[in-house]
Structures are given as structure tokens and as C-alpha cells.
Design a protein around this motif. Structure first.
Motif, short mmCIF file in Angstrom:
data_model
loop_
_atom_site.label_atom_id
_atom_site.label_comp_id
_atom_site.label_asym_id
_atom_site.label_seq_id
_atom_site.Cartn_x
_atom_site.Cartn_y
_atom_site.Cartn_z
N LEU A 1 -70.12 -15.17 -9.53
CA LEU A 1 -71.14 -16.19 -9.78
C LEU A 1 -72.39 -15.58 -10.40
O LEU A 1 -72.97 -16.13 -11.35
N ALA A 2 -72.83 -14.45 -9.85
CA ALA A 2 -74.05 -13.81 -10.36
C ALA A 2 -73.87 -13.32 -11.79
O ALA A 2 -74.75 -13.49 -12.63
N VAL A 3 -72.72 -12.71 -12.07
CA VAL A 3 -72.46 -12.20 -13.42
C VAL A 3 -72.39 -13.35 -14.42
O VAL A 3 -72.91 -13.25 -15.55
N PHE A 4 -71.78 -14.46 -14.02
CA PHE A 4 -71.70 -15.63 -14.91
C PHE A 4 -73.11 -16.13 -15.24
O PHE A 4 -73.42 -16.46 -16.40
N GLY A 5 -73.98 -16.18 -14.23
CA GLY A 5 -75.35 -16.61 -14.48
C GLY A 5 -76.11 -15.64 -15.37
O GLY A 5 -76.84 -16.05 -16.29
N LEU A 6 -75.96 -14.34 -15.10
CA LEU A 6 -76.63 -13.34 -15.93
C LEU A 6 -76.15 -13.40 -17.38
O LEU A 6 -76.93 -13.20 -18.32
N MET A 7 -74.86 -13.69 -17.56
CA MET A 7 -74.31 -13.82 -18.90
C MET A 7 -74.99 -14.96 -19.65
O MET A 7 -75.39 -14.82 -20.81
N GLN A 8 -75.16 -16.10 -18.99
CA GLN A 8 -75.82 -17.23 -19.62
C GLN A 8 -77.28 -16.93 -19.92
O GLN A 8 -77.80 -17.28 -21.00
N ILE A 9 -77.96 -16.27 -18.98
CA ILE A 9 -79.36 -15.91 -19.20
C ILE A 9 -79.49 -14.97 -20.39
O ILE A 9 -80.37 -15.13 -21.26
N GLY A 10 -78.61 -13.96 -20.45
CA GLY A 10 -78.67 -12.99 -21.55
C GLY A 10 -78.41 -13.62 -22.90
O GLY A 10 -79.10 -13.32 -23.89
N VAL A 11 -77.42 -14.50 -22.96
CA VAL A 11 -77.10 -15.16 -24.23
C VAL A 11 -78.27 -16.02 -24.69
O VAL A 11 -78.64 -16.02 -25.87
N ARG A 12 -78.86 -16.74 -23.75
CA ARG A 12 -79.98 -17.62 -24.11
C ARG A 12 -81.21 -16.80 -24.52
O ARG A 12 -81.90 -17.13 -25.50
N ALA A 13 -81.49 -15.72 -23.80
CA ALA A 13 -82.69 -14.92 -24.07
C ALA A 13 -82.62 -14.23 -25.42
O ALA A 13 -83.64 -14.04 -26.09
N THR A 14 -81.42 -13.82 -25.83
CA THR A 14 -81.28 -13.08 -27.09
C THR A 14 -80.84 -13.94 -28.25
O THR A 14 -80.73 -13.44 -29.37
N SER A 15 -80.57 -15.25 -27.99
CA SER A 15 -80.04 -16.13 -29.04
C SER A 15 -78.83 -15.49 -29.73
O SER A 15 -78.72 -15.46 -30.95
N ALA A 16 -77.94 -14.94 -28.89
CA ALA A 16 -76.79 -14.20 -29.41
C ALA A 16 -75.89 -15.12 -30.24
O ALA A 16 -75.89 -16.34 -30.08
N LYS A 17 -75.10 -14.51 -31.14
CA LYS A 17 -74.23 -15.26 -32.04
C LYS A 17 -72.76 -14.84 -31.95
O LYS A 17 -71.93 -15.39 -32.65
N GLY A 18 -72.43 -13.86 -31.12
CA GLY A 18 -71.09 -13.30 -31.10
C GLY A 18 -70.12 -14.09 -30.23
O GLY A 18 -70.35 -15.26 -29.89
N ALA A 19 -69.02 -13.43 -29.86
CA ALA A 19 -67.95 -14.08 -29.10
C ALA A 19 -68.45 -14.66 -27.79
O ALA A 19 -68.13 -15.80 -27.44
N LEU A 20 -69.25 -13.88 -27.06
CA LEU A 20 -69.73 -14.35 -25.76
C LEU A 20 -70.58 -15.59 -25.92
O LEU A 20 -70.47 -16.55 -25.13
N ALA A 21 -71.43 -15.63 -26.95
CA ALA A 21 -72.28 -16.79 -27.18
C ALA A 21 -71.44 -18.02 -27.49
O ALA A 21 -71.73 -19.13 -27.03
N HIS A 22 -70.39 -17.85 -28.28
CA HIS A 22 -69.53 -18.98 -28.63
C HIS A 22 -68.77 -19.49 -27.41
O HIS A 22 -68.59 -20.70 -27.24
N ILE A 23 -68.32 -18.58 -26.53
CA ILE A 23 -67.62 -19.00 -25.31
C ILE A 23 -68.56 -19.80 -24.42
O ILE A 23 -68.20 -20.89 -23.93
N VAL A 24 -69.79 -19.30 -24.22
CA VAL A 24 -70.76 -20.01 -23.38
C VAL A 24 -71.11 -21.36 -23.99
O VAL A 24 -71.19 -22.38 -23.30
N SER A 25 -71.31 -21.39 -25.31
CA SER A 25 -71.66 -22.64 -25.99
C SER A 25 -70.53 -23.66 -25.92
O SER A 25 -70.76 -24.84 -25.61
N ASP A 26 -69.30 -23.23 -26.19
CA ASP A 26 -68.18 -24.16 -26.16
C ASP A 26 -67.89 -24.64 -24.74
O ASP A 26 -67.46 -25.78 -24.53
N LEU A 27 -68.13 -23.78 -23.76
CA LEU A 27 -67.99 -24.20 -22.36
C LEU A 27 -68.95 -25.34 -22.05
O LEU A 27 -68.59 -26.31 -21.37
#
Length: 501
Positions: free
Chosen positions: A272-298
């Protein structure tokens, strides 16, 4: 008239019998490997010195690797195109790596090395398996999806039967099923070699016999000029609820530490904590890679996928409970044995293998009957019926004490299993953008994996608190979960196409 003819000309061709066979045949080898793993890995670990209490932790490799790898493979397979096509490179790579793991797993003399081979096997099977669901969607028109997934389910059932019975068949042929301490019996080793060969040959058949549609052809089938990589340029959605997941994970970890709860809950809290940190990191960096697409499509799942997710969650809790507790229930109830070293216990455990092979055989046959029912009452209602058959089968495991009659509940379980492997994907692939089949089916796997993690981390405590010494009542819990899944299926709305196609 010209526009109408163009639309007709761009329809995806229907597959004949052998076309559907070729598209799905790789699943036969994949499921042999899965069945061998499910039936024999605990035996291998115990032979190498693992304590029973440590088995669940070692087994957690499967859910964790599936949670991580399947959406990543889906994301990349959606964007791959080369000499072997779009999905086939992943089939082939996963098959070769899984074959190596199958050969290595029963031949290592060290527990830690065996655990490493299990992680490798799970990861490789996920690499090979995930694109196959998307592949069926790629290669068939909407009105043939039920048939395509029926073929997959048939090969899954047939592979599971052979994989489950392989050690017993080799023993019947005169190959020993016992060995000295710390050594894996020859019947098990030969079964794993069989699985390695079947994995490479069956997946290789699909790779060599199927020509995938090019990105341009796929765009034409969808009536657009969208290129295969267009999804990379779509605006991304960055969820704001990451801190909530981090707090939930930290609170759970603190409760486990302070109250002395089951240590396996550390896995759930950390997740649960890692999932939250992943979302925080993607949002903070405005990432564009695979992880960002997975979070966005989810965050942007179609409404039907969200509805299916509830049904999947309850379904897989039910099945995972049954897979874990059928052996202690059957050995105690039908064979009157709790001593794991007794002849009666081992006879009962062997009979559970026969029961599981039987329900997989039923699933292989039921796979071709479900599409006929779906044409009359719809896919969602058909799946609800299948899940209720599973619930009745689980109740049968609670009540029946005669070993031979225990095959009757397996009929209901087999029908449910056939439906679980096909109907949700028929509904899902009809509402997903084809260019995102891979990533969304990978995300859909979350709702298979998370229930397994929940059961693995919570069910032990539930057993100790509510059913001490009475594992048969877990079958009632499983049946209730399946009934809830059936109710959830009645809320699923079908046949609304996803936007952007």
C-alpha cells in the motif's frame, strides 16, 4: 455507399477453427508449467528443508511478480513492432526463460536457489502469459471473442490436467516418486522437463503459425488513422490520492509491529505504501514513461472495467481460499487424517490432485458451452451463473464426506473456472481501446493478484480466530465470496465501446 463499403472492407477477418487453435495453443504449455508449479513447489521447498510456516512467504513470489510485471509487459507490448510482430516477442522470451527455470528448479540442492528459480519462473510465465489475453483481442473481431477465449480456456484446462497428473503418470510408468532427504524425486524432475519442452514447443507453434496484424491494419480495422504509438502522446492523468495510500500502508505496518499481528501483513502494508509513493512520485515529476501511463490508465479505467473489478476481487478471494484449504479439508473430512506422515493423509492429498485435474477437465469442456449460453442471456449473466455454480461446488466441499462423491462439487468448480478464464475478458476487450489491450489487461491483473495477497496475509489470522481446527468452514467463506461476485456481475453493463477508437 462508398463509405459503407470501406467500413465493411476494414472489418477484422473472422478466424477459422485452426486460426483460433493457433492463436491460443501456446496457453497449453504455459498452463502445464503453472500446474506443475502449483502442485509441486511446496513439495520441493519442503524437501529442501523449508518449514511449513515459511511456505506462504516463499509462495508470495507469484502475486508480487504478477503485480509488477504484467502491466509493464502490457504497456511495452502495446508499443512493440518488429520482425516477430507485437505480442509474439514476449511469448517467445517468456517461454525460453520459463523453460530454463523449470529445468533448474528441481535440480538445485539449496532452498534459497530454489526460491530464486521460483521467482524467475513466475516472472517468465507472466511475461509469456499477459500478452496472450491481448493477442486474442488483437486477432479476432468483437463477435468472435467468446470463441477465442473458449479456445484459451480449453487449452488452459487441458494443460492443467496434464501438469497436475504428470508426476503420477511418470510414477505409473515405473519412475520413482521418492528420493533421499534433500533430493527431488525423479518423477517430479521428469515432469518439470516435460513442462519445459511443452512450454517452448506450444508457444513456438503460436509464434510460427500466426501472422499478427500490423499497426496500420489495426488502425484500419478501428476506422481510424491512429498509429500504434499514438497512446504515448495522449494527456496523462495524475491521481491526487497517493498520500492516502501511503498513510494506510504506514498505519497497517505500525499495527502489525505494535500488536504482534501476522508478519505476512508487512507485505500488504508495504505494498500500500509503495503504491502511494509511486503515485506521489509520478505526480510530482510529471513523468511520461511506462509507470506514468500505468498510473494514468488505472485512474481512467472504463466504467465496465471498474464494475468487473469488484466481481474479480471477490471471485479470486474465493478460489484462492479453496486452493489453499482443500487439502486439509478433504484429508480430515473424507479420509479422517490430520497426521501428514500417515498413509491416509497422503492418500487424501493424492485424491485432491485428482479432484483438481477433474475440475480442469470439466472447465476445458464447459469452455465451449458458455458462448452458447452467452448468446441467449448475455456475457455478464452467463458469468454470474458460472460463479454461482462455483459457490455451490464450494458448499459441496463443506458438506460431502465420501471421496468419490467429492467429484460432484468439482463439476460446479470447473464450470466456474471456465467462466472466470473467459467471460470477463470477452466483456473487457469489447470496451477497451484496441491500442491499449495490453496495458489494460495487465492492469486488470491487479484485481486477481490483490485478492491473493489479501488471502495470503489475512486468512491465517481469520482461521485462528474463527475456525481453529475446523478448516472446512473456509469453504463457506469461499462460497459467500463467489455469491458476492455473482451479484456484482449483475451490475456490469455490456457492449458500450470505449471512447477514442
Amino acid at each position: 455507399m462508398t463509405a459503407q463499403l470501406a467500413r465493411v472492407a476494414s472489418q477484422k477477418p473472422r478466424q477459422g477453427f485452426w486460426g483460433l487453435w493457433n492463436v491460443s495453443f501456446g496457453y497449453f504449455g504455459i498452463q502445464i508449467a503453472f500446474a506443475l508449479q502449483n502442485a509441486n513447489v511446496s513439495r520441493i521447498f519442503q524437501s529442501l528443508g523449508s518449514e511449513i510456516d515459511d511456505l506462504a512467504f516463499l509462495w508470495i513470489a507469484g502475486p508480487v511478480t504478477g503485480l509488477i510485471i504484467q502491466p509493464l509487459i502490457g504497456y511495452h507490448s502495446d508499443r512493440t513492432w518488429g520482425r516477430l510482430g507485437r505480442r509474439r516477442p514476449y511469448f517467445l522470451a517468456g517461454a525460453v526463460l520459463a523453460a530454463l527455470a523449470l529445468i533448474g528448479l528441481p535440480n538445485t540442492g539449496m532452498l534459497l536457489l530454489a526460491a530464486a528459480f521460483l521467482w524467475m519462473l513466475d516472472a517468465s510465465l507472466n511475461v509469456a502469459m499477459e500478452p496472450f489475453r491481448a493477442f486474442a483481442g488483437d486477432m479476432t473481431p468483437d463477435d468472435q471473442r467468446a470463441q477465442a477465449f473458449a479456445f484459451q480456456t480449453c487449452f488452459i484446462g487441458a494443460g492443467a490436467v496434464l501438469g497436475s497428473l504428470a508426476p503420477a503418470l511418470f510414477n505409473w510408468l515405473g519412475i520413482a516418486n521418492v528420493a533421499s532427504e534433500g533430493v527431488i524425486p525423479p518423477s517430479v524432475r521428469y515432469s518439470f522437463y516435460l513442462g519445459a519442452a511443452a512450454m517452448v514447443l506450444s508457444v513456438g507453434w503460436t509464434v510460427l503459425r500466426v501472422r499478427e496484424y500490423s499497426p496500420e491494419e489495426m488502425a484500419a480495422f478501428n476506422g481510424s488513422t491512429v498509429q500504434a504509438d499514438a497512446a504515448q502522446h495522449e494527456p496523462l492523468v495524475y491521481p491526487r490520492i497517493g498520500p492516502f495510500w501511503v498513510i494506510a500502508g504506514v498505519v497497517l505496518l505500525a499495527l502489525v509491529a505494535s500488536l504482534g499481528l501476522d508478519k505476512q501483513l508487512y507485505v500488504l502494508g508495504s505494498g500500500l505504501a509503495v503504491f502511494g509513493l509511486m503515485q506521489i512520485g509520478v505526480r510530482a515529476t510529471s513523468a511520461k514513461g511506462a509507470l506514468a501511463h500505468i498510473v494514468s490508465d488505472l485512474a481512467q479505467m472504463p466504467v465496465q472495467m471498474r464494475q468487473l473489478a469488484f466481481a474479480q476481487f471477490f471471485t479470486w478471494i474465493g478460489f484462492f481460499i479453496v486452493w489453499i484449504y482443500t487439502t486439509p479439508v478433504v484429508t480430515a473430512q473424507a479420509f479422517g487424517a490430520t497426521d501428514t506422515s500417515s498413509a491416509a493423509f497422503n492418500e487424501g492429498a493424492d485424491w485432491v490432485g485428482v479432484m483438481f485435474a477433474f475440475y480442469n477437465g470439466v472447465a476445458a469442456l464447459a469452455a465451449f458451452l458458455l458462448p452458447l449460453l452467452a448468446r441467449r442471456i448475455g456475457n455478464a449473466a452467463t458469468h454470474a451463473v458460472g460463479l454461482l455454480c462455483g459457490a455451490s461446488g464450494f458448499i459441496g466441499l463443506l458438506l460431502v464426506r465420501d471421496p468419490d462423491l467429492l467429484l460432484l462439487p468439482m463439476v460446479g468448480m470447473g464450470i466456474a473456472w471456465a467462466s472466470v478464464l473467459s467471460m470477463p475478458y470477452v466483456i473487457l476487450t469489447r470496451v477497451l481501446p484496441p491500442r491499449k489491450f495490453g496495458i489494460y489487461i495487465g492492469i486488470f491483473n491487479f484485481f486477481i493478484v490483490i485478492p491473493q495477497l489479501v488471502v495470503a496475509t489475512l486468512m491465517g489470522g481469520v482461521m485462528r480466530s474463527f475456525f481453529p481446527g475446523e478448516p472446512r468452514w473456509t469453504m463457506l467463506v469461499a462460497a459467500l465470496m463467489m455469491a458476492m461476485a455473482a451479484a456484482a456481475m449483475m451490475l456490469v453493463k455490456e457492449n458500450t465501446r470505449a471512447s477514442g477508437e
